[in-house]
Design an enzyme around this catalytic site. Structure first.
Site, PDB file in Angstrom:
ATOM      1  N   HIS A 183       0.849  -1.185   0.000  1.00 50.42           N
ATOM      2  CA  HIS A 183       0.000   0.000   0.000  1.00 50.42           C
ATOM      3  C   HIS A 183       0.883   1.233   0.000  1.00 50.42           C
ATOM      4  CE1 HIS A 183      -3.183   2.832   1.129  1.00 50.42           C
ATOM      5  NE2 HIS A 183      -4.039   1.882   0.804  1.00 50.42           N
TER       6      HIS A 183
ATOM      7  N   ASP B 267      -7.889  -4.843   0.326  1.00 56.04           N
ATOM      8  CA  ASP B 267      -8.475  -5.591  -0.793  1.00 56.04           C
ATOM      9  C   ASP B 267      -8.301  -7.094  -0.654  1.00 56.04           C
ATOM     10  OD1 ASP B 267      -9.280  -3.295  -2.385  1.00 56.04           O
ATOM     11  OD2 ASP B 267      -7.140  -2.938  -2.646  1.00 56.04           O
TER      12      ASP B 267
END
Length: 265
Positions: free
Chosen positions: A171, A225
């Site tokens: 991320h 996710d």
């Protein structure tokens, strides 16, 4: 037969055609539009999916939450308490996440003093991209490509050797474990057990173990996710509904940012 994200973007845009106050930029009017968007987007997604499958539309239960109503309108049966809680957690965790691409896009539109419908249409178009909202769909594609838990090792190692991305890891903000993924991992396991998808969760957990061993030291961990894909699949969502569900949650964040921005323009 169109893409759900194309349909959602167009349906949201079309709301301005039936709203006589579409260009009324008062604080009260924009709050009304924001609440309407929050309420209508779940119905758009569920209705679109049932329509394409030749099923009757399901009217919402006025006593139910957004999470419960969405699952009810989508599947036509009352969801279990654990399914409702898992969906609610997903909606909370995806509701806002700082100054990301779609939020930025919505603010570019609203900064010209355009209308709320245009701003959210812009945001949905931005979220549609695979480098933003489409990531959890990519996770599910990967999980489907791995035939078994035992095949996870060779699949991941081949990807890493070829410098290919493992979807759902890393991320731009977090160099430690994404705190949102911590919650989703717990709910993903519970829902997988309830719905007979525990092998899918076990496969996901195996991938995480391999990635932790190979690249964890570099600060590459599961993001929101990764386990949301397992959760959505277990809740009965088709693969191409994963990103629309993201939009269904994030509209609360988009509209909040726009309302705040307009206070001072």
């Amino acid at each position: 037969d169109s893409s759900p994200m194309h349909a959602l973007r167009t349906l949201v845009s079309s709301l301005s055609l039936e709203d006589p106050g579409a260009d009324n930029s008062s604080k009260e009017s924009n709050m009304r539009k924001s609440i309407a968007l929050l309420a209508k987007i779940p119905a758009f997604i569920a209705g679109f999916d049932r329509h394409r499958k030749g099923l009757d539309l399901v009217r919402p239960n006025s006593d139910a939450s957004i999470a419960e109503n969405f699952l009810y309108m989508l599947n036509g049966v009352k969801p279990t308490d654990r399914m409702i809680r898992a969906m609610d957690i997903c909606l909370i965790l995806h509701a806002d996440h700082g100054f990301n691409a779609s939020t930025f896009a919505s603010l570019v539109t609203i900064s010209t003093l355009s209308d709320m419908y245009s701003a959210i249409t812009t945001a949905i178009g931005t979220l549609k991209g695979p480098l933003h909202g489409g990531a959890n769909q990519g996770v599910m594609v990967m999980l489907n490509e791995i035939e078994s838990i035992d095949a996870a090792e060779s699949y991941v190692m081949n990807k890493l050797t070829n410098h290919e991305r493992i979807m759902g890891f890393g991320h731009r903000v977090y160099k430690s474990y994404d705190p949102r993924a911590t919650y989703l991992k717990t709910f993903a396991e519970g829902i997988a057990e309830d719905t007979g998808n525990i092998d899918l969760f076990t496969k996901s957990k195996k991938i995480e173990e391999i990635m932790d061993r190979e690249v964890g030291a570099k600060g590459i961990y599961p993001n929101v996710d990764f386990y949301s894909a397992t959760t959505y699949f277990s809740l009965g969502l088709d693969l191409d509904l994963f990103t629309p569900l993201f939009a269904m949650s994030r509209v609360s964040g988009w509209t909040a940012h726009c309302l705040e921005y307009l206070n001072e323009n």
